[in-house]
Design a protein around this motif. Structure first.
Motif, mmCIF file in Angstrom:
data_model
loop_
_atom_site.group_PDB
_atom_site.id
_atom_site.type_symbol
_atom_site.label_atom_id
_atom_site.label_comp_id
_atom_site.label_asym_id
_atom_site.label_seq_id
_atom_site.Cartn_x
_atom_site.Cartn_y
_atom_site.Cartn_z
ATOM 1 N N MET A 1 1.299 -1.042 0.135
ATOM 2 C CA MET A 1 0.085 0.056 -0.261
ATOM 3 C C MET A 1 0.843 1.076 -0.075
ATOM 4 S SD MET A 1 -3.205 0.162 2.424
ATOM 5 C CE MET A 1 -4.263 -0.974 1.780
ATOM 6 N N SER A 2 0.964 2.435 -0.250
ATOM 7 C CA SER A 2 1.046 3.416 -0.585
ATOM 8 C C SER A 2 0.491 4.131 0.666
ATOM 9 C CB SER A 2 1.291 4.079 -1.596
ATOM 10 O OG SER A 2 -0.253 4.247 -2.573
ATOM 11 N N GLU A 3 1.085 5.581 0.479
ATOM 12 C CA GLU A 3 0.621 6.831 1.762
ATOM 13 C C GLU A 3 -0.595 7.506 0.788
ATOM 14 O OE1 GLU A 3 0.992 11.238 1.903
ATOM 15 O OE2 GLU A 3 2.751 10.511 3.735
ATOM 16 N N LYS A 4 -2.134 7.564 1.707
ATOM 17 C CA LYS A 4 -3.511 8.036 0.952
ATOM 18 C C LYS A 4 -4.194 8.551 1.658
ATOM 19 C CE LYS A 4 -7.272 5.083 -0.020
ATOM 20 N NZ LYS A 4 -8.421 3.836 0.055
ATOM 21 N N GLN A 5 -4.798 9.452 1.438
ATOM 22 C CA GLN A 5 -6.514 10.536 2.425
ATOM 23 C C GLN A 5 -7.610 9.805 3.343
ATOM 24 O OE1 GLN A 5 -8.734 14.072 1.429
ATOM 25 N NE2 GLN A 5 -6.660 14.477 2.324
ATOM 26 N N ASP A 20 -3.455 11.761 5.898
ATOM 27 C CA ASP A 20 -2.569 11.449 4.940
ATOM 28 C C ASP A 20 -1.154 11.026 5.170
ATOM 29 O OD1 ASP A 20 -4.102 12.849 2.793
ATOM 30 O OD2 ASP A 20 -3.004 14.506 2.961
ATOM 31 N N PHE A 21 -1.797 9.345 5.164
ATOM 32 C CA PHE A 21 -0.640 8.396 5.428
ATOM 33 C C PHE A 21 -0.586 7.298 5.037
ATOM 34 C CE2 PHE A 21 -3.672 6.737 8.055
ATOM 35 C CZ PHE A 21 -3.864 6.585 9.098
ATOM 36 N N ASP A 22 -0.164 6.309 5.383
ATOM 37 C CA ASP A 22 0.436 4.359 4.534
ATOM 38 C C ASP A 22 -0.342 3.468 6.003
ATOM 39 O OD1 ASP A 22 0.805 2.051 4.060
ATOM 40 O OD2 ASP A 22 2.905 2.927 3.157
#
Length: 118
Positions: A1-5, A20-22
């Motif tokens: 996964m990657s950083e997302k809101q 906003d984070f992973d």
């Protein structure tokens, strides 16, 4: 996964935020606070956390070393996030992943942290 809101908050909706984070680095801790509360936590710098509503509906709980500001809703009692300082002095926001919309924390593979021994 990657950083997302993500959007999150308390049960009654009086406290709401975006972050906003992973969440792949989520943890489960066995300390005297986290274990009985059932927290699944993920961390982010405070500048990536935006409290949208509810400042006036928050109350604070400090214990042990008083380095984590446990903030919970005065109305429903849910602690959806906290502010703290990592051992190296870096400020962080600790997000209760259970309180994020559209996230199923039990499907994550959180790392176990032995906070009871710290």
């Amino acid at each position: 996964m990657s950083e997302k809101q993500y959007s999150g908050g308390c049960q009654c909706g009086a406290v709401a935020y975006e972050v906003d984070f992973d969440i792949d680095g989520a943890v489960v801790c066995n300390c005297s606070r986290c274990k009985p509360m059932g927290f699944v936590l993920a961390f982010t710098p405070p500048e990536k956390f935006n409290l949208k509503t509810g400042t006036g509906n928050l109350t604070e709980y400090l214990f042990n070393t008083n380095t984590i500001r446990h903030l919970f809703c005065k109305i429903c009692g849910v602690e959806s996030f906290a502010y703290g300082v990592q051992p190296d002095g870096t400020e962080m926001a600790a997000i209760n992943v259970n309180c994020l919309e559209g996230v199923h924390p039990r499907k994550l593979n959180p790392k176990m942290v032995d906070g009871a021994s710290m």
